[in-house]
Design a protein around this motif. Structure first.
Motif, PDB file in Angstrom:
ATOM      1  N   PHE A  78     108.231 -15.276 -21.094  1.00 54.21           N
ATOM      2  CA  PHE A  78     107.718 -14.085 -20.419  1.00 54.21           C
ATOM      3  C   PHE A  78     108.749 -12.953 -20.282  1.00 54.21           C
ATOM      4  O   PHE A  78     108.438 -11.789 -20.578  1.00 54.21           O
ATOM      5  N   LEU A  88     105.082  -6.734 -12.914  1.00 53.18           N
ATOM      6  CA  LEU A  88     104.985  -7.792 -13.924  1.00 53.18           C
ATOM      7  C   LEU A  88     105.997  -8.885 -13.627  1.00 53.18           C
ATOM      8  O   LEU A  88     105.680 -10.080 -13.688  1.00 53.18           O
ATOM      9  N   THR A 145     103.461 -17.516 -10.611  1.00 52.83           N
ATOM     10  CA  THR A 145     102.048 -17.847 -10.744  1.00 52.83           C
ATOM     11  C   THR A 145     101.813 -18.745 -11.955  1.00 52.83           C
ATOM     12  O   THR A 145     101.082 -19.728 -11.876  1.00 52.83           O
ATOM     13  N   GLY A 152     100.631 -22.452 -12.359  1.00 54.94           N
ATOM     14  CA  GLY A 152      99.433 -22.677 -13.174  1.00 54.94           C
ATOM     15  C   GLY A 152      99.633 -23.846 -14.136  1.00 54.94           C
ATOM     16  O   GLY A 152      98.754 -24.707 -14.281  1.00 54.94           O
ATOM     17  N   PHE A 185      91.933 -15.673 -10.488  1.00 56.63           N
ATOM     18  CA  PHE A 185      92.620 -14.440 -10.885  1.00 56.63           C
ATOM     19  C   PHE A 185      92.100 -13.248 -10.091  1.00 56.63           C
ATOM     20  O   PHE A 185      92.310 -12.102 -10.475  1.00 56.63           O
ATOM     21  N   GLY A 186      91.406 -13.492  -8.990  1.00 50.73           N
ATOM     22  CA  GLY A 186      90.810 -12.411  -8.233  1.00 50.73           C
ATOM     23  C   GLY A 186      89.531 -11.947  -8.908  1.00 50.73           C
ATOM     24  O   GLY A 186      89.015 -12.594  -9.820  1.00 50.73           O
TER      25      GLY A 186
END
Ligand code: HEM
Ligand code: FES
Lengths: 328, 399
Positions: free
Chosen positions: B149, B234, B241, B245, B341-342
């Motif tokens: 990432f 970001l 998260t 996950g 994820f909302g």
């Protein structure tokens, strides 16, 4: 999208024989056709956003959105823009006269209206047609709604006067470019509102500008139907086609009234999906061979041209492509 | 709206106490059963835990606003510990920030990451498959996102060790200033300064998402300060998260050997497994909204200025939405519609990246690991709003 004429030989897809009851001038270069069934029966009920295929002979098929009242099933009305350089579809329609027979498909819907509390409708030119039944439905259900309708000049804007008369200036804003300049999209769209959906139909440039501005809106708030200036109607390939599932090793026929996603799920193959409306990107699938017709609001222009992936909840096989091979 | 309102159920339970954090689900079931909207004495906030109410709060972003912050304090009155992020903004500020970010992170730009994201997963799983036991969190879940990432964002190698501690601060601040919060903020200034440095254009590589965000400044869409805040968003929202996950997905699969076997036979189903795991063990469990105007929800009046604690992890296990087996992982269930994820305006921008990372790790592991089972009790992490494990020992057989 390029030309929407689908010059394929019309085959067995269910058709209806109709007669042209009336031909009316709706605006400069726009006629409105009123169609009735040859057998005198009413049409099947249809939903706002629906279109029909019109078979214009010699294998030429075009799609036109319906704009007659939802409740009046004794006829269907379509609006057609005549464009000089058109490949024939709209010219052929303009040459049709009251009393002539015509072959059409059952109404189908690629631009369904989802239930919400508020709506903003944005039409560019002849893109008004699919929005007319949506407005009718929104008004009937007592929803909070607005229409902004833009066009080159009042004389070219079909149904504008009728809409204004019926719903009034609080609901309807008509923006003729020769009087008021182009639509100010920043002002029209304003800020995202909770539970408000935007339905927009018009030329590609207008929809692109709206899509760009709605990128900061809740995912799924914007729904668009694209067409080229030369003719109205998403280039709905009107033929069933086959999808070969490379991993599963089966082949599925996708009928005209089902999405690839539905057809594939029916044979027990799972595809991850979320919105099922071409909005979220979840169902993105690799294309191994074949040419898609993209109908989603997710892929970029480059993605569309590359043709490597498609969103199977809405996109289909392109006209003239009888078989897609997908990585499923 | 009708005049038929009633008082909310008042609960004494504290969602942020250690027992409710380590094993949240019994309390969450009680909360759901107490009624559509409850009042929590311990935090002085309203609470929603049913799918329908959570969905309504998330989608009605005009009534339940984010500019009051995702924590228990109203940062409009009482400025927060850092300048507000996209997550803590409302339209019109949110609209422009989100437009800038969506232009940079979308299915098309994320698709290109499959290539660079795969080799580190191959490498890590190859190494682990040679052992007969490992810790799925410390040996894999915490390692993988950090391998891929930060490169995707384009930050320098230097200072990457601050990412996890910084994320830990950001998310723990969505809860009260309790012991957990204080632990997270122990070296706060140092972590924050290091992360902020990496958000500046000159420290970002030309090819990552960070530089693309700064391009939007050139285009006049956002300001330089907003670009810094978006890169910071970001870096703070994208690491912890995803670590949780991955860990949570493996914690579930280690308990469902049949599902593992089916996934091995059909690795294409990894995406469904990830989605269903995100539903049953949602990494982001809860956060607050602030009520902008007096309102009513589920027959309960909520005054302007009140905080509402939104339990998305509980909504994802609401039997009224998911049926009696809501607490169970089921590979055949369609988890679509979950709110891990909302939903709506603030719905996770990083969703395609997170899904890609989780899918790749799982597929690579499936290729090399024939069976996986728990090797002792997993140790849940003490965290105010995220759900995950500090340690997840597993025993495996290689394929
Ligand atoms: C499994 C991993 C992840 C989970 C469970 C998750 C969860 C969430 C949730 C629930 C929200 C909405 C919060 C709200 O409504 O207030 C959100 C927003 C956000 N997430 Fe994620 N996220 C994940 C991964 C990522 C990644 C990898 C990134 C970065 C690339 C990211 C960046 C963001 C950002 C920037 C927002 C704010 C969006 C906005 O306010 O419009 N997330 N995330
Ligand atoms: S399921 Fe959302 S785009 Fe297809």
């Amino acid at each position: 999208m390029t030309e929407t004429a689908t010059e394929t030989v019309a085959t067995a897809a269910a058709t209806i024989d109709v007669v042209i009851d009336r031909v009316e001038t709706a605006a400069d270069q726009v006629v409105s056709l009123v169609l009735r069934r040859l057998d005198g029966e009413p049409f099947q009920p249809w939903q706002p956003g629906a279109h029909i295929d019109v078979h214009l002979g010699e294998g030429l098929v075009r799609q036109y959105s319906l704009c007659s009242p939802l409740e009046e099933l004794d006829h269907l009305r379509i609006g057609v823009l005549r464009v000089p350089d058109s490949r024939g579809g709209s010219r052929a329609v303009h040459e049709l006269e009251a009393g002539s027979p015509l072959t059409i498909s059952e109404p189908r819907n690629n631009f369904p209206m989802l239930d919400s509390r508020r709506y903003l409708f944005v039409a560019g030119g002849i893109g008004i047609t699919p929005l007319i039944p949506m407005i009718e439905a929104a008004e009937k259900a007592g929803k909070d709604w607005q229409l902004v309708y833009g066009g080159r000049s009042r004389g070219t804007m079909a149904f504008a006067d009728r809409l204004l008369e019926r719903y009034g200036p609080d609901r309807i804003q008509i923006i003729a470019e020769d009087e008021a300049g182009r639509m100010d999209l920043d002002a029209i769209l304003g800020l995202p509102r909770a539970h408000m959906l935007v339905y927009a139909c018009g030329p590609s440039g207008l929809l692109g500008a709206i899509e760009e501005r709605c990128m900061g809106w809740p995912p799924g708030a914007l729904h668009t139907e694209r067409f080229v200036a030369s003719a109205l109607g998403a280039g709905a390939a009107s033929e069933p086609f086959e999808v070969e599932l490379a991993r599963t090793g089966t082949t599925v026929t996708v009928p005209t009234d089902k999405s690839i996603l539905d057809a594939v799920e029916e044979v027990g193959v799972r595809v991850l999906s979320s919105c099922r409306g071409g909005l979220c990107g979840t169902c993105e699938t690799q294309i191994i061979s074949g040419e898609p017709e993209h109908r989603d609001a997710v892929l970029s222009e480059e993605d569309r041209e590359a043709g490597e992936v498609m969103l199977v909840c809405v996109s289909r096989a392109a006209a003239g492509c009888p078989r897609l091979v997908l990585d499923l | 709206m009708t005049a038929m309102t009633h008082e909310p159920a008042v609960l004494a339970d504290d969602p942020f106490d250690t027992a409710n954090i380590l094993d949240p689900y019994p309390f969450l079931a009680r909360l759901r059963d107490a009624g559509p909207v409850s009042y929590l004495e311990s935090t002085g906030s309203y609470a929603v835990a049913g799918y329908q109410e959570v969905y309504e709060v998330l989608t009605d972003f005009e009534t339940y606003i984010s500019s009051g912050g995702l924590g228990p304090r109203d940062i409009r009155k009482d400025s927060g510990w850092r300048p507000p992020s996209i997550l803590e903004s409302d339209p019109p500020i949110h609209t422009v920030m989100r437009r800038a970010l969506t232009g940079v992170i979308n299915p098309g730009t994320v698709r290109a990451l499959r290539g660079p994201f795969t080799p580190p997963a191959v490498e890590l799983t190859e190494e682990l498959a040679r052992r007969d036991r490992f810790d799925a969190v410390t040996d894999l879940a915490e390692k993988y996102p950090l391998r891929v990432f930060p490169d995707a964002v384009g930050i320098p190698d230097e200072g990457r060790e601050h990412l996890l501690p910084y994320g830990n601060m950001v998310f723990n601040a969505f809860g009260p200033e309790n012991y957990i919060f204080q632990q997270a903020f122990a070296h706060g200034d140092e972590h924050a300064a290091a992360v902020m440095r990496n958000c500046e254009r000159e420290n970002l590589s030309d090819t990552g998402f960070g530089a693309r965000i700064w391009d939007r400044v050139q285009e006049g869409l956002i300001t330089g300060q907003q670009a810094t805040l978006l890169v910071r968003a970001l870096l703070s929202a994208g690491v912890d998260t995803t670590v949780f996950g991955i860990g949570n997905t493996l914690s579930v699969l280690a308990r469902y050997p049949e599902a593992w076997a089916r996934l091995r036979a059909n690795p294409k189903m990894a995406r469904f497994a990830v989605d269903e795991a995100l539903r049953v063990e949602s990494p982001f469990q809860k956060f607050h909204r602030t009520v902008a105007v007096d309102t009513e929800l589920g027959g309960v009046k909520i005054p302007a200025g009140a905080k509402v604690l939104v339990f998305i992890g509980a909504a994802n296990r609401d039997p009224r939405r998911w049926g009696d087996s809501a607490d169970e992982f089921d590979l055949d269930r369609s988890a679509s519609g979950h709110v891990a994820f909302g939903m709506g305006l603030h719905q996770c921008v990083g969703q395609p990246i997170a899904r890609l990372e989780m899918e790749i790790v799982l597929q690579q592991l499936l290729e090399r690991v024939a069976t996986i089972e728990p090797d002792g009790e997993p140790v849940p992490i003490l965290h105010n709003v995220l759900r995950g494990f500090e340690s997840l020992p597993v025993r495996i057989t290689a394929a």
